[in-house]
Design a protein around this motif. Structure first.
Motif, short mmCIF file in Angstrom:
data_model
loop_
_atom_site.label_atom_id
_atom_site.label_comp_id
_atom_site.label_asym_id
_atom_site.label_seq_id
_atom_site.Cartn_x
_atom_site.Cartn_y
_atom_site.Cartn_z
N ILE A 1 11.03 24.91 14.82
CA ILE A 1 12.00 25.25 13.77
C ILE A 1 11.44 26.27 12.77
CG2 ILE A 1 13.10 22.99 13.95
CD1 ILE A 1 11.79 22.31 11.24
N MET A 2 10.34 26.94 13.12
CA MET A 2 9.77 27.95 12.22
C MET A 2 10.79 29.01 11.86
SD MET A 2 5.84 28.64 13.39
CE MET A 2 5.70 29.96 12.19
N LYS A 3 11.72 29.26 12.75
CA LYS A 3 12.78 30.23 12.48
C LYS A 3 13.60 29.82 11.27
CE LYS A 3 17.00 32.11 14.59
NZ LYS A 3 17.82 32.13 15.83
N TYR A 4 13.75 28.54 11.07
CA TYR A 4 14.58 28.03 9.97
C TYR A 4 13.77 27.74 8.71
CZ TYR A 4 17.27 27.16 14.22
OH TYR A 4 17.89 27.30 15.43
N GLY A 5 12.44 27.77 8.80
CA GLY A 5 11.59 27.51 7.65
C GLY A 5 10.39 26.66 8.05
N VAL A 6 9.41 26.60 7.15
CA VAL A 6 8.20 25.81 7.39
C VAL A 6 8.40 24.41 6.82
CG1 VAL A 6 5.74 25.58 6.93
CG2 VAL A 6 6.72 27.85 7.39
N MET A 7 8.26 23.41 7.67
CA MET A 7 8.44 22.02 7.25
C MET A 7 7.08 21.43 6.87
SD MET A 7 10.54 18.98 9.20
CE MET A 7 9.39 18.88 10.59
N ALA A 8 6.83 21.38 5.56
CA ALA A 8 5.56 20.85 5.08
C ALA A 8 5.59 19.32 5.07
CB ALA A 8 5.28 21.38 3.67
N ALA A 9 4.39 18.73 4.97
CA ALA A 9 4.30 17.27 4.95
C ALA A 9 4.95 16.73 3.68
CB ALA A 9 2.84 16.84 5.00
N ASN A 10 5.72 15.65 3.82
CA ASN A 10 6.34 15.03 2.65
C ASN A 10 5.50 13.83 2.21
OD1 ASN A 10 6.99 12.91 4.41
ND2 ASN A 10 9.04 13.70 4.78
N ARG A 11 5.97 13.12 1.18
CA ARG A 11 5.18 11.99 0.65
C ARG A 11 5.01 10.89 1.67
NH1 ARG A 11 7.41 11.18 -5.58
NH2 ARG A 11 6.69 13.20 -6.37
N GLY A 12 6.08 10.62 2.42
CA GLY A 12 5.99 9.58 3.45
C GLY A 12 4.96 9.94 4.50
N GLY A 13 4.95 11.20 4.91
CA GLY A 13 3.98 11.65 5.90
C GLY A 13 2.56 11.55 5.39
N LYS A 14 2.36 11.86 4.11
CA LYS A 14 1.02 11.77 3.53
C LYS A 14 0.56 10.31 3.44
CE LYS A 14 1.51 16.04 0.90
NZ LYS A 14 1.62 16.66 -0.44
N LEU A 15 1.49 9.41 3.10
CA LEU A 15 1.15 7.98 3.04
C LEU A 15 0.80 7.47 4.43
CD1 LEU A 15 0.93 5.31 1.54
CD2 LEU A 15 3.39 4.99 1.86
N LYS A 16 1.55 7.94 5.43
CA LYS A 16 1.26 7.56 6.81
C LYS A 16 -0.15 8.00 7.20
CE LYS A 16 1.86 10.49 9.64
NZ LYS A 16 1.00 11.57 10.24
N THR A 17 -0.51 9.21 6.81
CA THR A 17 -1.84 9.73 7.14
C THR A 17 -2.93 8.89 6.48
OG1 THR A 17 -1.00 11.99 7.36
CG2 THR A 17 -3.36 11.75 6.97
N VAL A 18 -2.69 8.50 5.24
CA VAL A 18 -3.67 7.66 4.52
C VAL A 18 -3.82 6.31 5.22
CG1 VAL A 18 -4.11 6.38 2.38
CG2 VAL A 18 -3.32 8.75 2.28
N MET A 19 -2.70 5.69 5.61
CA MET A 19 -2.77 4.38 6.25
C MET A 19 -3.41 4.47 7.63
SD MET A 19 -2.00 2.07 4.23
CE MET A 19 -2.37 0.89 5.53
N GLN A 20 -3.13 5.55 8.36
CA GLN A 20 -3.80 5.74 9.65
C GLN A 20 -5.30 5.84 9.45
OE1 GLN A 20 -2.26 9.06 11.84
NE2 GLN A 20 -0.38 8.01 12.45
N SER A 21 -5.70 6.59 8.43
CA SER A 21 -7.13 6.77 8.16
C SER A 21 -7.80 5.44 7.83
CB SER A 21 -7.33 7.76 7.01
OG SER A 21 -6.77 9.02 7.31
N ILE A 22 -7.15 4.64 6.98
CA ILE A 22 -7.71 3.34 6.59
C ILE A 22 -7.84 2.43 7.82
CG2 ILE A 22 -7.23 1.21 5.31
CD1 ILE A 22 -5.92 2.98 3.16
#
Length: 201
Positions: free
Chosen positions: A122-143
């Motif tokens: 979907i780069m044609k439509y814009g760059v989809m950056a990580a949202n808060r939920g995605g960042k929390l998911k990353t933190v929990m995966q790391s833990i």
């Protein structure tokens, strides 16, 4: 931190992007230490330490990029790819060692790489950056991974209980945030096509 282009945009050659590249380089190092010495408690802690150092560069590069206005499209796309390569290797490694069910790893990897492919699509439509939920998911995966990597068989029972609680939570967040990203991608595409009706087929 870095030189800016004449248009005022930060160069891709900056500290945050270098840290992202370092994280990618650490992935095979981490994999080798984890898989070559699975029954050595000391080496399991070494593998865990490498993982912690690599995952710490994620928070560091993001903070630097935002503080010094060094956010680039390269970073937005490759930073999550580096994260997924690192955490993906950890999940796969634990499954290879028989310490985590393959069904958990497969569902997580399908979600992670599916969303990564979606970002590119979907780069044609814009760059989809990580949202808060995605960042929390990353933190929990790391833990969860940090608790699993030393080897639950070498740890006291309470450690294992907390590790599994963290893993269950990170699994739930991974699935739920994946669905949220699908919704966000649909909204982004719809908004773009509303502004460019000539591209609607």
């Amino acid at each position: 931190m870095t030189q800016e282009t004449t248009q005022g945009k930060p160069s891709n050659w900056n500290v945050p992007n270098v840290l992202t590249a370092v994280r990618m380089v650490l992935v095979p190092v981490f994999a080798w230490v984890l898989l070559a010495h699975p029954d050595d408690p000391t080496m399991r802690w070494v593998a865990t330490a490498i993982f912690v150092i690599a995952i710490a560069t994620d928070a560091l590069d993001g903070n630097i990029a935002r503080k010094y206005n060094l956010v680039t499209n390269f970073g937005k796309l490759w930073d999550p790819i580096a994260d997924k390569a690192l955490t993906g290797m950890a999940f796969v490694g634990l499954s290879i060692l028989g310490e985590l069910g393959w069904w958990i790893t497969i569902i997580i990897l399908v979600r992670e790489w599916g969303i990564t492919i979606l970002r590119w699509a979907i780069m044609k439509y814009g760059v989809m950056a990580a949202n808060r939920g995605g960042k929390l998911k990353t933190v929990m995966q790391s833990i969860a991974l940090i608790m699993f990597l030393p080897g639950l068989q070498f740890m006291p029972a309470p450690w294992g209980w907390v590790a599994w609680a963290a893993m269950i939570l990170c699994f739930a967040l991974t699935v739920l945030t994946g669905l949220d990203y699908l919704r966000e991608a649909h909204k982004m595409r719809t908004a773009y096509l509303a502004e460019h009706p000539e591209e609607v087929r």
